[in-house]
Design a protein around this motif. Structure first.
Motif, short mmCIF file in Angstrom:
data_model
loop_
_atom_site.label_atom_id
_atom_site.label_comp_id
_atom_site.label_asym_id
_atom_site.label_seq_id
_atom_site.Cartn_x
_atom_site.Cartn_y
_atom_site.Cartn_z
N LYS A 35 0.84 -1.19 0.00
CA LYS A 35 0.00 0.00 0.00
C LYS A 35 0.88 1.25 0.00
N GLN A 36 0.57 2.18 -0.88
CA GLN A 36 1.30 3.44 -0.93
C GLN A 36 0.41 4.57 -0.39
N THR A 37 1.01 5.43 0.42
CA THR A 37 0.30 6.59 0.94
C THR A 37 1.21 7.81 0.87
N SER A 38 0.60 9.00 0.84
CA SER A 38 1.34 10.25 0.87
C SER A 38 0.76 11.13 1.95
N VAL A 39 1.63 11.83 2.67
CA VAL A 39 1.22 12.73 3.75
C VAL A 39 1.85 14.09 3.50
N ASP A 40 1.06 15.12 3.67
CA ASP A 40 1.55 16.50 3.57
C ASP A 40 0.77 17.31 4.60
N GLU A 41 1.37 17.51 5.79
CA GLU A 41 0.65 18.17 6.87
C GLU A 41 1.61 19.00 7.71
N GLN A 60 5.01 7.02 1.63
CA GLN A 60 5.24 5.78 2.38
C GLN A 60 4.78 4.57 1.56
N LEU A 61 5.58 3.53 1.61
CA LEU A 61 5.23 2.23 1.03
C LEU A 61 5.24 1.21 2.16
N THR A 62 4.09 0.61 2.42
CA THR A 62 3.99 -0.45 3.44
C THR A 62 3.78 -1.78 2.73
N ILE A 63 4.75 -2.66 2.90
CA ILE A 63 4.68 -3.99 2.27
C ILE A 63 4.33 -5.00 3.34
N LYS A 64 3.19 -5.65 3.16
CA LYS A 64 2.75 -6.66 4.12
C LYS A 64 3.13 -8.03 3.59
N PHE A 65 3.76 -8.83 4.45
CA PHE A 65 4.20 -10.17 4.08
C PHE A 65 3.36 -11.22 4.80
N ILE A 115 6.80 -4.20 6.53
CA ILE A 115 7.83 -3.17 6.62
C ILE A 115 7.28 -1.90 5.99
N ALA A 116 7.45 -0.80 6.69
CA ALA A 116 7.08 0.51 6.17
C ALA A 116 8.33 1.27 5.77
N PHE A 117 8.36 1.77 4.54
CA PHE A 117 9.45 2.61 4.05
C PHE A 117 8.92 4.02 3.84
N ARG A 118 9.67 5.01 4.27
CA ARG A 118 9.28 6.40 4.04
C ARG A 118 10.38 7.14 3.29
N ALA A 119 9.96 7.98 2.34
CA ALA A 119 10.88 8.85 1.62
C ALA A 119 10.50 10.30 1.90
N TYR A 120 11.40 11.03 2.53
CA TYR A 120 11.26 12.46 2.76
C TYR A 120 12.14 13.21 1.77
N ASN A 121 12.00 14.52 1.72
CA ASN A 121 12.91 15.30 0.89
C ASN A 121 14.35 15.24 1.42
N ASP A 122 14.50 15.04 2.74
CA ASP A 122 15.84 15.06 3.34
C ASP A 122 16.31 13.70 3.83
N VAL A 142 15.48 9.04 4.18
CA VAL A 142 14.62 7.86 4.11
C VAL A 142 14.64 7.13 5.45
N ALA A 143 13.61 6.30 5.67
CA ALA A 143 13.51 5.55 6.91
C ALA A 143 12.71 4.28 6.67
N TYR A 144 12.94 3.27 7.52
CA TYR A 144 12.10 2.08 7.49
C TYR A 144 11.91 1.55 8.90
N ARG A 145 10.84 0.78 9.08
CA ARG A 145 10.60 0.11 10.36
C ARG A 145 9.82 -1.19 10.12
N TRP A 146 10.01 -2.12 11.06
CA TRP A 146 9.26 -3.37 11.07
C TRP A 146 7.94 -3.16 11.80
N GLN A 147 6.93 -3.93 11.36
CA GLN A 147 5.63 -4.00 12.04
C GLN A 147 5.26 -5.48 12.13
N THR A 148 4.82 -5.93 13.30
CA THR A 148 4.45 -7.33 13.46
C THR A 148 3.05 -7.45 14.05
N THR A 149 2.37 -8.52 13.67
CA THR A 149 1.02 -8.82 14.20
C THR A 149 0.99 -10.30 14.60
N ILE A 150 1.61 -10.58 15.75
CA ILE A 150 1.69 -11.94 16.27
C ILE A 150 1.06 -11.93 17.66
#
Length: 246
Positions: free
Chosen positions: A40-46, A65-70, A76-83, A85-93
């Motif tokens: 899922k791709q999302t964009s935020v501007d706030e 942001q690109l959130t890839i669900k496995f 994993i969520a990836f974010r691209a800013y102008n300055d 990039v970042a990523y983080r893990w998300q788990t649902t166990i």
């Protein structure tokens, strides 16, 4: 076979494919032979109204942001800013789990220099001298605290983390197989501690795992502030913007 990501900046690759995995006790390692369920791709501007003014009282927060669900309960969520990039893990166990290990890799595409705050112990106040050295000199036995600044000549990359909760802080060490790379290093879960003074508590026994934690959660952001203008390093608010709301 293993999940990787890479980073391009102004049309050039600055981070080669770098591995990321997360290992829970009793479960297969996330990121190894991954099967994508959906993306899922999302964009935020706030605008963030800072409760306590930071470099300004209103902070522009704009990213893609690109959130890839496995399959098997992780994403994993990836974010691209102008300055940067970042990523983080998300788990649902379900239930509480032990995190055995996390592989964080920064494999730089070119020979790099590094402002290296070398540590002699994982027990540290993180007030080290920053030595300007070749990244290839670090090696697997030397490590430093974050943040750490990498000089690629055409750009600088500041490596750090954000939204750290119920998890050990990340140090960075050199790589045995990739001399121009940095690898995450983490303290083990504290089994016994001893107070030395009002501001010093020493861990006297570590477990062979990183954390005991809920199986459904988000993990710390791994982030890179990337710029070819040193002023932008001081101006960046990525760490603040990635943190949970206070």
């Amino acid at each position: 076979d293993t999940l990787t990501y890479k980073v391009d900046y102004k049309g050039e690759t600055i981070l080669q494919p770098s591995k990321l995995t997360l290992t829970f006790g009793g479960l297969k390692t996330f990121g190894v032979k991954p099967k994508v369920a959906n993306a899922k791709q999302t964009s935020v501007d706030e605008i963030i109204d800072a409760v306590v003014a930071q470099k300004s009282s209103k902070i522009a927060d704009s990213y893609n942001q690109l959130t890839i669900k496995f399959r098997r309960g992780y994403a994993i969520a990836f974010r691209a800013y102008n300055d940067g990039v970042a990523y983080r893990w998300q788990t649902t166990i379900k239930g509480e789990h032990i995190v055995k290990d996390e592989l964080v890799e920064f494999a730089f595409a070119d020979k790099a220099k590094l402002w290296f705050p070398e540590e002699k112990s994982i027990y540290s106040h993180q007030e080290r001298k920053y030595s300007y050295i070749n990244l290839s000199e670090v090696g697997p036995t030397r490590f430093g605290s974050t943040g750490m600044l990498v000089d690629l000549g055409k750009a600088k990359v500041y490596l750090t983390e954000s939204d750290l909760e119920e998890y050990p802080g990340m140090f960075l060490r050199g790589s045995a197989s990739k001399p121009n790379s940095l690898i995450g290093k983490f303290a083990g879960y504290p089994l016994e501690v001893k107070s030395k003074s009002d501001r010093d508590e020493v861990v006297t026994q570590y477990a062979d795992f990183l954390a005991k934690t809920a199986g459904s959660r988000t993990f710390p952001w791994r982030l890179m502030v990337i710029t070819d203008n040193d002023i932008k390093l001081a101006e960046s608010m990525m760490v603040y913007k990635l943190a949970s709301e206070n």
